[in-house]
Design an enzyme around this catalytic site. Sequence first.
Site, PDB file in Angstrom:
ATOM      1  N   GLY B 188       0.547  -1.537   0.127  1.00 22.81           N
ATOM      2  CA  GLY B 188      -0.140   0.026   0.128  1.00 22.81           C
ATOM      3  C   GLY B 188       1.175   1.404   0.007  1.00 22.81           C
ATOM      4  CG  HIS B 269       0.163   8.502   0.377  1.00 25.01           C
ATOM      5  ND1 HIS B 269       1.186   9.208   1.159  1.00 25.01           N
ATOM      6  CD2 HIS B 269      -0.399   9.905   1.811  1.00 25.01           C
ATOM      7  CE1 HIS B 269       1.422   9.013   2.001  1.00 25.01           C
ATOM      8  NE2 HIS B 269       0.421   9.188   2.569  1.00 25.01           N
ATOM      9  CD  GLU B 321      -0.911  11.858   5.042  1.00 26.49           C
ATOM     10  OE1 GLU B 321      -0.556  12.182   6.692  1.00 26.49           O
ATOM     11  OE2 GLU B 321      -0.387  10.839   4.942  1.00 26.49           O
ATOM     12  CB  CYS B 339       7.801  12.262   4.269  1.00 32.40           C
ATOM     13  SG  CYS B 339       8.249  12.009   6.082  1.00 32.40           S
ATOM     14  CB  CYS B 417       6.845   9.668   8.594  1.00 33.70           C
ATOM     15  SG  CYS B 417       5.820  10.840   7.959  1.00 33.70           S
ATOM     16  CB  CYS B 418       8.166  14.563   9.413  1.00 36.31           C
ATOM     17  SG  CYS B 418       6.543  14.570   8.013  1.00 36.31           S
TER      18      CYS B 418
END
Lengths: 654, 654
Positions: B188, B269, B321, B339, B417-418
Site C-alpha cells: 500500500g 498520497h 495527504e 516527507c 515519519c517526518c
Amino acid sequence: MSERNVAEIDLHNLHVLDPLIGKCQQLVREVAIPYQWEVLNDRNPEAIPSHAVENFRIAAGDARGEFHGTVFQDSDVAKWLEAVAWSLCQAPNPELEKAADELIELIATTQCGDGYLNTYFILNAPRERWSNLAECHELYCAGHLIEAGVAFFQATGKRRLLEVGCRLADHVDTVFGPARDQLHGYDGHPEIELALTRLYEVTHEQRYLTLAHFFVEQRGSEPHFYDIEYEKRRQSCATESGGLPWMLRNKAYSQAHLPLSKQRTATGHAVRFVYLMTGVAHLARLRQNDQQRQTCLRLWQNMVQRQIYITGAIGSQSAGEAFSCDYDLPNDTAYAESCASIGLMMFARRMLEMELDGQYADVMERALYNTVLGSIAFDGRHYFYVNPLEMHPKTLRANGIYNHVSPVRRPWFGCACCPPNIARLFASIGHYIYTLRADALYVNLYVGNRVEMSVGGAKLRLLMNGDYPWKDEVEIAVESALPISHTLALRLPQWCSAPAASLNGERINCEPRNGYLHIHRTWRQGDRVKLLLPMQVRRVYGYPQVRNLAGKVAIERGPLVYCLEEVDNGTELHNVWLHADSQFSLVDGTGLFKGKILLQAEGVRLQHTQSEEAALYHYDKVPGQLEPQRLTFIPWFSWANRGEGEMRIWINER
Amino acid sequence: MSERNVAEIDLHNLHVLDPLIGKCQQLVREVAIPYQWEVLNDRNPEAIPSHAVENFRIAAGDARGEFHGTVFQDSDVAKWLEAVAWSLCQAPNPELEKAADELIELIATTQCGDGYLNTYFILNAPRERWSNLAECHELYCAGHLIEAGVAFFQATGKRRLLEVGCRLADHVDTVFGPARDQLHGYDGHPEIELALTRLYEVTHEQRYLTLAHFFVEQRGSEPHFYDIEYEKRRQSCATESGGLPWMLRNKAYSQAHLPLSKQRTATGHAVRFVYLMTGVAHLARLRQNDQQRQTCLRLWQNMVQRQIYITGAIGSQSAGEAFSCDYDLPNDTAYAESCASIGLMMFARRMLEMELDGQYADVMERALYNTVLGSIAFDGRHYFYVNPLEMHPKTLRANGIYNHVSPVRRPWFGCACCPPNIARLFASIGHYIYTLRADALYVNLYVGNRVEMSVGGAKLRLLMNGDYPWKDEVEIAVESALPISHTLALRLPQWCSAPAASLNGERINCEPRNGYLHIHRTWRQGDRVKLLLPMQVRRVYGYPQVRNLAGKVAIERGPLVYCLEEVDNGTELHNVWLHADSQFSLVDGTGLFKGKILLQAEGVRLQHTQSEEAALYHYDKVPGQLEPQRLTFIPWFSWANRGEGEMRIWINER
C-alpha cells in the site's frame, strides 16, 4: 424592555402578490410541496430514498419493515406538514388537505399511550427513550411535530395534530423539569424551546412556557447533563465513534458548553444556535426576562458584526456545520447551510418583535433575498444544503476541503432538513412581513401583498404594491372601510442611502427612529403611502479584519447580492478584475431571467495562452495581458440554474 | 535513453563545508540524531511517546509489554539508523555507533527464522503476515530496514544489518512473485521498490532488481490485488472504518488504481507517489526500460508543471495527504508534507541520474532550500509535518479546514515519519550534490564541500567554496595531485537569468546544454572554476490558471523563497500590498538570522480603526486608508522560529 404583546398576522388574511417572493411561494405550493410528498413517500426514483412516511406506517403497524434514515427523520414529515398548513391558508387544496389529514391520522396512531412519539425510538429502542438527549434529537422531533400541530390548527382549525402535539408536550413536561425524579436535561438540537413558545401562544398554557424556560436555563449548567446521561448509559453512544462522541467532546457544538448568560460569541452548530436563540428571544419577550434579552442582544451582535456572510448566511465551516471565529468568512469552503439562514430569519423575527429595530429586519431581508431564495432552484425540485459564495467546479471534486459542497442544487439529501424547511419558510413568509403591535404596525419587508388585520377592534386592510426588489418604489394603499387611527412604521433599509416617502403625494419629513419611519394618522380608505428606495448599484467592502475579502468587492443592488457566473463571463473568474470606477448599467433579463434585472460593467481579464507546456511559476511579469471585458452580474440567488460552472460574489477590484 | 551507470559518491569522501546546509547537517548530527534517539526510547517527556525501540525489545523477548504505535512504527527506527549511518561518515562517534550496533543486534534478534521482520505482526498477528498489503505497510517497513542496512554497511563496512536486510529481502522474494503459489501483490505504501534497487547496487544480486520490477509492474493490474486479499481476509480490515477501508475505496491513494503506464497525472498520497517514482526511475535506468522511463517523464512533468508549490512542496490537500488536481494550490490549507518534499528530492535525484537535465536539479534545489530546510527548527528539536504557505493562527484553531496544520514546529508526532526522514536527508545530502558519470561530473547543487571521487581510475579532488545561497559566487578548485581529463558540468539554475563562468580567470563562453555548462579539460591541481550566479531579487507570478495566486506575487532570491512574518510586519498580512515597482534592499540578518540575508521593500498597509462596533460590510469605500509600510521579508525556511504568528509567501501586489 418593550411590551410583551405582538399579534401574529393570520395567514388566511395575507395574500402575497409579489412577483419574486410571491412567485417562489407559488412554486413551493404548486411544485415543491407535491414533489416533496412524493419523495417523503419514496416514489421519486431520482431522489435519495427518504423512508420518512414509511417509518410512521411501520410504527403505526400499517406496514412491515425497519426504521430507516437519521434519528431525526420524523422532522422532515413534520416540516412538510407545516408547509402544507400554511399553503392551505393561501389556496384551498382538498386533495392535499386530505393527504395531510391522513398523514396526521397516521401520526396520531403512532403516538404512544403516554403521549410519546418518535418512530426511531418506538421502532428501534423503545426502552431507551430520553436516554441520549445529546445525540438523539427526540425533543427536536417533538418540537417540529408541535410546530406542525400549531400550524395545522391555525391553518385549518383542525385540532387533531395540535392535540397530538399537546399530549406530546404534556408527556415531555412530566419527563423533564426541576423535580428530583425528572430529567434535568435539554436536547442536543434546540427546537423544543421555540415550539413550546408557539404552543403557548395558541393554547395559553403557562406550563409550556415554564418548560421552555426550564430547557433554556438548564442548558450548559454543571455537571453537564450530557456527561451524566452518558455515564447512565454506561458510555454507549448512538454513533459508533470508538470513543467519546462528538457531542460530548464538543459541547459548544450544541451550545451546551456554558449557560447562555455566560456565552460571548455565536458558536457551534449554526442551525442549533439560531433555533435556540429564536426560542430564547421569544421567551425573553413573553416572560419579560431581561437577562435573556441581554443574551439575545449580545449574541446577535457578535453574529452579525463578525460572523455573517454578505448573503445572510452563517456557519463558516463544514466541521460541525458551525461558526468558526470572528472575521473568518471563507467564500469557497463556507458551509452556509440553508436551514441556518432560515433559522436566522426566525431569530430575526423574534428579535424584531422584541426590539422593533430595523437592523433585525435588515438581516432578515439579507437572508431572505439571498441565501434562502437561492436555496431552491427555479424548478422547485432541487435544493442547496450548502451555499458557497464562490464555486470552482473542477477543484471541487479533487480537494477534500470541498467535500461538503455541491456545484448544483440536489433533488434530495440523506439528511434532508433543508428542503421542507425551505418550503415552510416561503409558505409562512407572511409572518415576517409585518410586526403588529399596539403602538404601531411595523412593515419589515416590502414583499407585495394584500393583508387584513385587526387594529384596535377594527379591520385594517392594506395593499402593498411595487416590484421589489427590482423597482425602487413601493406603494401601500389603505383599503379599510372605516378610518383607523394607528402608526404605520416603514422600515428604511440599511442598504438605501436616500429613502423618501410621501403620503397622498405629499412628502413626509419626519425623522426615522430605530430604522423605521413612523407615520401616525387616522388612516382612511384611499390613503396612499409611497416609499422611494433608490437602488443604486453599490460596491460592498469587507471590514479589513476579514482576510478572505482583502482586495475584493461585492456588488449589491437593493437587498440583492450579485455575482459573476461562468456561463456569462467565461471561466477563470479569478482572472477578472472590476475597475474601481466602472459604471453599472441595468439590463432586463430574458429567458430564465425574465423579470429580473442583471447588471453590466466594464472590467478586465488577464488573458493568457492556454499552453500545455506553460510553466507553473513565472519570473518578473505575469504571463498574460489585461484585456477589457464587459462583465455581466446576475442576482446571486439565481446562480446554478443554468448548469454547473464557476461563480464568484467577491471579485477582484483594481 | 542515456547510459546505465552512475557512480554514487562515497560519503566518507565528501565533507559539507557549507554555512547553511552544512550547518543544518551539523545540527542534525549533533542535536537532532541524539534528540530523536531519546524520543524513540521514550525518554523525552515533552514528546508524544514513540515506543518504536520498545516494540523491538518486546519482540526480541528483552522486555514485556504490548506493541504500541502505528503499523509502520518500525520504520522510524530504520530511518533513524540510516541517518546515524550517514552521520558516521562525516564524523566518527563511537558512542553513537555503539548504540546503533546494539540496536542492530536487537533488530537482528527480532528477525524470524525465515527472515521475516516486523514487530507489529510478530507481536500482534503472527499468522496474518502478508494478508493486508493495502493497509499494513509490511513491505514499506521492510524497505526502510533494507535501506538502513545498505547505509550502515556503506558507512561502517559492518554487514550485520545488511545481512538482516538481505535475509528479509530473500524472504520477500519467496513470498512475492509471478509463481502460482506466490502473492501477486504490492505494498500500500511504496518503498520496497526503491530499497531493493539500492540493495541491488550494493549486492549486485539480480533477484532484487527483478523483484522490484515485479512490484512496479504488478501495481494497478486487474483484478485488483487489494480486493482479492480483502475477500481472502473475509473482509476484515486494519482500520475500524465500518465498511470498505479507504485504501480499497480509493486505490489512487496508493497509486494502485491503474498500471503506471496508464497513469497521466501525479495522484493520490504524495509521499507514496514520489517514493514509488524514485524506485521506478532508478529501475528504468538500471534495466534500461524505456516504458518506465516514459512514465517517469510524463508524471514528473504533470507534477512540476501543475501540482507543485513554489516551496518545492507537493500534496495540496489534507484528505489522503494527497495531490488535488491541476492548478489547485491553496496556500493556507496546503498539506505539503515534509516527507513528500524529501521523497521529491529522491525522485529528482534518480531522474537526474537518468536524464542529466538541469530541470530535475532545479526542483531538487527548490525543495531542499525551502520545504526541507524549513521542516526543522533552528533548535533541531522541532519539526514541521505540514508546511503551509500562509498562516493565520487565530483562524487555525477555529476552522476545521486547518485541522492538519500547526502554527509552529512540534517536538514529535503520533505518526512520526517526518523527523527521522529529515535527519537522514541532511545526513545524506552529499548524494544529491553531484552526479558522477563516465561522460561528466554533474554539479547539481552548490552546497559548499570538499570531495574526492574516482574518475577513470584516478582520484579527482574538488573544493567547492562560496556562501551559497547568500552570495552569488561559487568557486570550484581542483585539488587532485594528478591531471585528470573529464567534463565538469555545472548546473545553471533556472532562477538565474545571467550566469557567467570563468576558468582560471578567463571567461567561459560555451553554450549550456540541458541546463548544464559542460567544461571539458584535463584538470590540474590549482584549476579554478568560478561561477557567478547573480541573485537579483525576483518577483514570481503563478500561471494564471492557479486561482489561489491571482493578483499575488512571491519574492525569491536565488533558490530561496521569501515571506512576510507577523513579528516583522505586524498582523493582518492580508492588508499589506507590495508596490509593483518597489526596489528591494538586502539586509544582513542579526540574532537568529545572523548570516542570513533579509529583504526590505516599500509597500502599503490598509490602516483601519480597530473598533468593537465596526460593521462587517461597508458601502462605497473600503473602511480604512493605505499607508506606507516598509516590509521585511525573511527566507521562508526560517519562519516560525520566533514563536507563533501570521506568515505569507504570496502577497498582494498593486
